[in-house]
Design a protein around this motif. Structure first.
Motif, PDB file in Angstrom:
ATOM      1  N   GLU A  24      -1.241  -9.949   1.263  1.00 31.94           N
ATOM      2  CA  GLU A  24      -0.174  -9.821   2.261  1.00 31.94           C
ATOM      3  C   GLU A  24       0.913  -8.826   1.851  1.00 31.94           C
ATOM      4  O   GLU A  24       1.359  -8.020   2.651  1.00 31.94           O
ATOM      5  N   LYS A  25       1.336  -8.901   0.589  1.00 32.13           N
ATOM      6  CA  LYS A  25       2.459  -8.072   0.166  1.00 32.13           C
ATOM      7  C   LYS A  25       2.056  -7.179  -0.993  1.00 32.13           C
ATOM      8  O   LYS A  25       1.535  -7.645  -2.008  1.00 32.13           O
ATOM      9  N   LEU A  26       2.295  -5.889  -0.835  1.00 33.74           N
ATOM     10  CA  LEU A  26       1.974  -4.936  -1.891  1.00 33.74           C
ATOM     11  C   LEU A  26       3.031  -4.953  -2.986  1.00 33.74           C
ATOM     12  O   LEU A  26       4.215  -5.160  -2.716  1.00 33.74           O
ATOM     13  N   LYS A  27       2.587  -4.693  -4.229  1.00 36.96           N
ATOM     14  CA  LYS A  27       3.535  -4.438  -5.298  1.00 36.96           C
ATOM     15  C   LYS A  27       4.066  -3.022  -5.111  1.00 36.96           C
ATOM     16  O   LYS A  27       3.487  -2.219  -4.369  1.00 36.96           O
ATOM     17  N   GLY A  58       3.277   1.092  -1.093  1.00 36.66           N
ATOM     18  CA  GLY A  58       4.348   0.337  -1.740  1.00 36.66           C
ATOM     19  C   GLY A  58       5.634   1.141  -1.826  1.00 36.66           C
ATOM     20  O   GLY A  58       5.683   2.323  -1.455  1.00 36.66           O
ATOM     21  N   LYS A  59       6.695   0.514  -2.336  1.00 31.72           N
ATOM     22  CA  LYS A  59       8.008   1.159  -2.377  1.00 31.72           C
ATOM     23  C   LYS A  59       8.002   2.437  -3.218  1.00 31.72           C
ATOM     24  O   LYS A  59       8.674   3.411  -2.896  1.00 31.72           O
ATOM     25  N   PHE A  97       3.762  11.160  -2.913  1.00 22.55           N
ATOM     26  CA  PHE A  97       4.139  11.533  -1.547  1.00 22.55           C
ATOM     27  C   PHE A  97       3.010  11.291  -0.541  1.00 22.55           C
ATOM     28  O   PHE A  97       2.687  12.150   0.280  1.00 22.55           O
ATOM     29  N   PHE A  98       2.420  10.092  -0.605  1.00 21.70           N
ATOM     30  CA  PHE A  98       1.382   9.726   0.351  1.00 21.70           C
ATOM     31  C   PHE A  98       2.006   9.387   1.700  1.00 21.70           C
ATOM     32  O   PHE A  98       3.176   9.014   1.787  1.00 21.70           O
ATOM     33  N   ASN A  99       1.187   9.516   2.748  1.00 22.35           N
ATOM     34  CA  ASN A  99       1.581   9.107   4.090  1.00 22.35           C
ATOM     35  C   ASN A  99       0.502   8.203   4.667  1.00 22.35           C
ATOM     36  O   ASN A  99      -0.675   8.304   4.298  1.00 22.35           O
ATOM     37  N   VAL A 156      -6.718  -2.867  -2.219  1.00 21.40           N
ATOM     38  CA  VAL A 156      -5.368  -2.624  -2.725  1.00 21.40           C
ATOM     39  C   VAL A 156      -5.498  -2.082  -4.141  1.00 21.40           C
ATOM     40  O   VAL A 156      -6.120  -2.710  -5.006  1.00 21.40           O
ATOM     41  N   VAL A 157      -4.935  -0.886  -4.380  1.00 22.66           N
ATOM     42  CA  VAL A 157      -5.102  -0.204  -5.662  1.00 22.66           C
ATOM     43  C   VAL A 157      -3.771   0.364  -6.143  1.00 22.66           C
ATOM     44  O   VAL A 157      -2.806   0.457  -5.382  1.00 22.66           O
TER      45      VAL A 157
END
Length: 414
Positions: free
Chosen positions: A54-57, A105-106, A111-113, A136-137
């Motif tokens: 559910e939540k990314l680091k 993630g934060k 600089f991914f989109n 998730v990686v």
């Protein structure tokens, strides 16, 4: 070489009570993914519905996986043939895959989109591999892919070509017309090295294939001479290599097969300036000195060999360099090798070879295909495709697009 990785997610099958309500079950599927899960080493992987993270680091990226390479290393982990591979269970295999970014993630140092086409390479023993519809990686293991490079091909390039580039560019200074011995097995590591050595470095490659079926492909890749192992007959192989070398010495012996072959090839490498390199993922430095294949050297060779030559050859074997790109200590170098691999592919300098594509639903057939050494390059899993015939499959869409393009060209000619 291998290290235990603690799972950051655990594959969970939805409680059967959800199935009592059709509405609840359909809602739940929105937050779930299909994955090939290994629950016991040596047993078949099974397709399961697993919960979404559910939540990314802050340093993680969520990827919709399109294609995942099924390497022989993955198959060896699945089949449990290596006791040292104490992977955390449940385990989702697949350490090379491609797809598109869904969420970031934060932290976003690269600089991914959202929507970016990307390729991923993670740890061999990471329990959260690419045989899942959404992965998730860590952002350190993700690279953007240009629109000109097909995602299906990009999924088979990073590990093999990136590792070879690391060895050739930084550790043996391979140059044009250098003579290099490369062993090639079904995993594609050797084939990638041959492609890079010939197409980019213009070196002369003498290739040793572990199956006769792969020799034609290796010739197509531009190998100068091609040999094949015959039922592990190392005495015959030694003689064949000797004939192929014609008295010359190689600058490098690059081994992607194992089986102690570097002991055999050491006789044909320049003892003063040559190097022995292993990229076998299961290379064990402590066991290597005793992994000597049984073969007879020509008597003349034993008689003529001077003490200094024997000492130099022994030092070659003692100084074998082993490379695993993922575990390379310098992060910047690790990322640069994959970036350069992507750039070389976008410029048409190198190419991946896909032996066969399977839908995720036929993962067990794909595993058996690799085990039986039927592949001559990489085996690819179409992760978004349930059965291979669905119009929503990325592979099916790509084939239709190519077919339509071919039809239009034909019409324009007519």
């Amino acid at each position: 070489m291998f290290r235990l990785v603690k799972p950051k997610i655990v594959s969970v099958i939805f409680d059967s009570s959800l199935k009592h309500s059709k509405y609840s079950y359909l809602c739940a599927l929105r937050y779930a993914h299909r994955a090939a899960v290994l629950r016991e080493a040596g047993k078949p992987v099974v397709l399961e519905t697993v919960k979404k993270v559910e939540k990314l680091k802050s340093d993680e990226v969520r990827i919709k996986v399109h294609y995942c390479s099924l390497n022989s290393t993955d198959v060896k982990i699945i089949t449990g043939k290596h006791a040292e591979l104490n992977v955390p269970l449940p385990f989702i295999p697949g350490h090379e895959f491609s797809g598109e970014i869904v969420e970031i993630g934060k932290e976003n140092p690269h600089f991914f989109n959202r929507g970016d086409r990307v390729v991923v390479m993670n740890d061999l023993q990471d329990p959260n591999g690419g045989l899942i519809t959404e992965a998730v990686v860590k952002n350190r293991d993700v690279w953007p892919v240009p629109q000109t490079v097909p995602l299906r091909e990009m999924a088979v390039l990073p590990y093999g070509h990136g590792t070879a580039l690391l060895a050739f560019a930084l550790h043996c200074n391979l140059k044009e017309n250098d003579l290099i011995l490369i062993t090639a097995g079904p995993a594609g590591m050797g084939l990638a090295a041959i492609d890079l050595a010939v197409s980019v470095y213009k070196a002369k490659v003498i290739a040793v294939c572990d199956t006769e079926s792969s020799t034609d492909l290796v010739r197509e890749k531009g190998a100068h001479k091609v040999l094949s192992m015959t039922k592990n007959n190392f005495t015959k192989l030694y003689k064949n290599v000797q004939d192929a070398m014609d008295g010359k010495k190689a600058k490098v012996a690059y081994d992607a097969v194992g089986k102690g072959l570097l002991h055999l090839l050491a006789d044909f490498v320049d003892p003063a300036n040559g190097k022995l390199i292993s990229v076998d993922p299961f290379y064990n430095a402590s066991k290597f000195p005793t992994e000597v294949p049984e073969f007879d050297r020509p008597k003349r060779k034993e008689k003529d060999e001077k003490p200094a030559e024997a000492e130099a050859k022994a030092k070659l074997i003692q100084d074998v360099r082993h490379f695993d790109l993922y575990e390379y200590p310098d992060l910047d170098t690790y990322r640069q090798m994959i970036s350069d691999t992507i750039e070389m592919r976008s410029e048409g300098m190198i190419a991946g070879h896909i032996s066969k594509t399977f839908p995720l639903a036929k993962i067990q057939q794909a595993i058996e295909f690799v085990q039986q050494k039927q592949c001559t390059g990489k085996v690819l899993i179409d992760v978004q495709c349930p059965d291979g015939d669905d119009d929503d499959c990325p592979d099916a869409k790509e084939k239709k697009a190519k077919s339509k393009e071919a039809e239009e060209k034909k019409k324009s000619k007519d």
